[in-house]
Scaffold this active site. Structure first.
Site, PDB file in Angstrom:
ATOM      1  N   TYR A  99      56.186  39.158  -1.054  1.00  0.00           N
ATOM      2  CA  TYR A  99      56.904  38.013  -1.225  1.00  0.00           C
ATOM      3  C   TYR A  99      57.694  37.486   0.179  1.00  0.00           C
ATOM      4  CZ  TYR A  99      60.914  41.229  -0.684  1.00  0.00           C
ATOM      5  OH  TYR A  99      61.906  42.184  -0.203  1.00  0.00           O
ATOM      6  N   ILE A 158      52.157  40.408  -5.162  1.00  0.00           N
ATOM      7  CA  ILE A 158      53.452  41.282  -5.068  1.00  0.00           C
ATOM      8  C   ILE A 158      54.103  41.018  -3.808  1.00  0.00           C
ATOM      9  CG2 ILE A 158      52.989  42.756  -6.931  1.00  0.00           C
ATOM     10  CD1 ILE A 158      52.979  44.715  -4.550  1.00  0.00           C
ATOM     11  N   ASP A 200      58.658  49.670 -11.389  1.00  0.00           N
ATOM     12  CA  ASP A 200      57.760  48.877 -10.752  1.00  0.00           C
ATOM     13  C   ASP A 200      56.562  48.186 -11.658  1.00  0.00           C
ATOM     14  OD1 ASP A 200      58.804  48.680  -8.065  1.00  0.00           O
ATOM     15  OD2 ASP A 200      57.610  50.530  -7.544  1.00  0.00           O
ATOM     16  N   THR A 208      63.209  53.320  -1.781  1.00  0.00           N
ATOM     17  CA  THR A 208      61.908  52.570  -1.342  1.00  0.00           C
ATOM     18  C   THR A 208      61.341  53.338  -0.135  1.00  0.00           C
ATOM     19  OG1 THR A 208      61.299  50.355  -0.716  1.00  0.00           O
ATOM     20  CG2 THR A 208      63.410  51.243   0.419  1.00  0.00           C
ATOM     21  N   LYS A 226      59.658  57.247  -1.634  1.00  0.00           N
ATOM     22  CA  LYS A 226      59.609  57.104  -3.288  1.00  0.00           C
ATOM     23  C   LYS A 226      58.780  58.263  -3.928  1.00  0.00           C
ATOM     24  CE  LYS A 226      59.262  52.197  -4.498  1.00  0.00           C
ATOM     25  NZ  LYS A 226      58.059  51.335  -4.732  1.00  0.00           N
TER      26      LYS A 226
HETATM   27  P1  ATR Z   1      53.099  49.977  -1.531  1.00  0.00           P
HETATM   28  O1  ATR Z   1      54.099  50.958  -2.009  1.00  0.00           O
HETATM   29  O2  ATR Z   1      53.858  48.628  -1.050  1.00  0.00           O
HETATM   30  O3  ATR Z   1      52.026  49.976  -2.546  1.00  0.00           O
HETATM   31  P2  ATR Z   1      51.420  51.639  -0.054  1.00  0.00           P
HETATM   32  O4  ATR Z   1      51.549  52.734  -0.785  1.00  0.00           O
HETATM   33  O5  ATR Z   1      51.629  51.978   1.528  1.00  0.00           O
HETATM   34  O6  ATR Z   1      52.642  50.632  -0.206  1.00  0.00           O
HETATM   35  O7  ATR Z   1      50.243  50.853  -0.227  1.00  0.00           O
HETATM   36  C1  ATR Z   1      49.480  49.828   0.566  1.00  0.00           C
HETATM   37  C2  ATR Z   1      48.143  49.436  -0.230  1.00  0.00           C
HETATM   38  O8  ATR Z   1      47.887  48.149   0.633  1.00  0.00           O
HETATM   39  C3  ATR Z   1      47.128  50.573  -0.422  1.00  0.00           C
HETATM   40  O9  ATR Z   1      46.521  50.110  -1.303  1.00  0.00           O
HETATM   41  C4  ATR Z   1      46.376  50.073   1.048  1.00  0.00           C
HETATM   42  O10 ATR Z   1      45.083  50.639   1.035  1.00  0.00           O
HETATM   43  P3  ATR Z   1      44.745  52.075   1.320  1.00  0.00           P
HETATM   44  O11 ATR Z   1      45.163  52.888   0.288  1.00  0.00           O
HETATM   45  O12 ATR Z   1      43.179  51.725   1.721  1.00  0.00           O
HETATM   46  O13 ATR Z   1      45.692  52.290   2.506  1.00  0.00           O
HETATM   47  C5  ATR Z   1      46.461  48.420   0.991  1.00  0.00           C
HETATM   48  N1  ATR Z   1      46.188  47.907   2.341  1.00  0.00           N
HETATM   49  C6  ATR Z   1      46.963  48.129   3.249  1.00  0.00           C
HETATM   50  N2  ATR Z   1      46.431  47.010   4.494  1.00  0.00           N
HETATM   51  C7  ATR Z   1      45.185  46.931   3.838  1.00  0.00           C
HETATM   52  C8  ATR Z   1      44.092  46.035   4.332  1.00  0.00           C
HETATM   53  N3  ATR Z   1      44.223  45.468   5.638  1.00  0.00           N
HETATM   54  N4  ATR Z   1      42.967  45.840   3.594  1.00  0.00           N
HETATM   55  C9  ATR Z   1      43.204  46.314   2.299  1.00  0.00           C
HETATM   56  N5  ATR Z   1      43.879  47.123   1.722  1.00  0.00           N
HETATM   57  C10 ATR Z   1      44.887  47.245   2.502  1.00  0.00           C
END
Ligand code: ATR
Length: 275
Positions: free
Chosen positions: A214, A212, A104, A64, A68
């Site tokens: 939870y 997604i 996933d 995780t 990843k």
């Molecule tokens: P995961 O592995 O859970 O997908 P991640 O790779 O860190 O976690 O991705 C988080 C996602 O949530 C990304 O698409 C992020 O957008 P950015 O690519 O612009 O960072 C999105 N995200 C997080 N906070 C957000 C917010 N406040 N508004 C819109 N998108 C958000």
């Protein structure tokens, strides 16, 4: 009973202390009489951790955040999905060779299929992070997919999968929501907070809404979608189905997802009480 033949599985990441996976997988090992245990390991130094996995003959792992993507360089082989997505959440130790998979996308697909038709539907994915990428890749093979992401570049990068990628904005959201049959929140928005990526007024009754996230189990998005009359699917189903796919890869057993859900809900309840 733990003895000299017990196999070890685990989770590596940081943080891992709130993970529900140990509760779920240990309950499954017990249910199916498999002599194995599953533990969570907080890992900083990935290189050393993988050397440890090899040296100790650990049978399989979940991976995780934040490892990843970085894990790929330490593995001996990758599934087609893991290679395409560039991200691994499951490792199988096949006679000393560490093979990486990504469950996933298939987890999200199976969660969706439990509740609704997916084939040829219009699917809007919010978020192009690790989870969004995997979901977009898998769904793009059987449905029409649009990905909106706060950072436009990451959405555009997914166009190599044959999906459409655009910047997440008020306008793009409104436009594609009116096109979509299914919307998936694959951003972290709503996790531990009462915020939703979609204004309630843009939701309509015949939309399927899958979050997604939870924690909380009913996010603001799902609460408002339920109030509007949408079919809603919570993030625990995603966790369960991706975990079921990992379990199948490790043991060959297709686990009972209803049982997994019961265990996960119990674990989530006690987790909530402890934090
Ligand atoms: P995961 O592995 O859970 O997908 P991640 O790779 O860190 O976690 O991705 C988080 C996602 O949530 C990304 O698409 C992020 O957008 P950015 O690519 O612009 O960072 C999105 N995200 C997080 N906070 C957000 C917010 N406040 N508004 C819109 N998108 C958000």
């Amino acid at each position: 009973m733990i003895n000299a033949k017990t196999k070890l599985y685990g989770l590596i990441g940081k943080p891992v202390e709130h993970s529900l996976s140990p509760a779920i997988h240990n309950a499954l090992f017990k249910k199916y009489n498999i002599n194995a245990v599953y533990l969570a390991f907080e890992v900083n130094d990935l290189d050393s951790a993988v050397k440890g996995v090899r040296a100790l003959g650990i049978s399989g792992l979940n991976v995780t955040m934040p490892h990843k993507e970085q894990i790929l360089e330490f593995l001996d082989g990758l599934s087609e999905e893991a290679k395409a997505i560039g991200s691994v959440n499951t490792i199988v130790n096949r006679e000393g060779k560490l093979i990486g998979y990504n469950t996933d996308g298939i987890g999200a697909l199976k969660a969706l299929k439990r509740f609704t038709e997916v084939e040829n539907k219009n699917i809007l994915v919010l978020g192009a992070g690790g989870a969004g990428k995997a979901i977009a890749y898998t769904l793009s093979r059987l449905a029409k997919v649009v990905v909106l992401n706060r950072t436009e570049r990451k959405a555009k990068e997914l166009e190599k999968f044959g999906v459409k990628g655009e910047k997440l904005s008020k306008e793009s959201l409104e436009h594609y929501l009116s096109w979509a049959d299914i919307v998936i929140n694959a951003t972290s928005l709503g996790m531990n907070e009462d915020k939703s990526p979609i204004p309630k007024k843009l939701l309509r009754e015949n939309l399927v809404v899958f979050d997604i996230v939870y924690f909380p189990l009913e996010t603001k998005l799902l609460r408002e979608a339920r109030e509007v009359g949408c079919l809603t699917i919570d993030g625990l189903w995603m966790l369960i189905y991706q975990g079921a796919e990992s379990f199948k890869l490790w043991t060959g057993v297709k686990p009972d997802v209803e049982f997994m859900r019961k265990v996960a809900l119990e674990a989530l309840k006690s987790e909530r009480q402890s934090i």
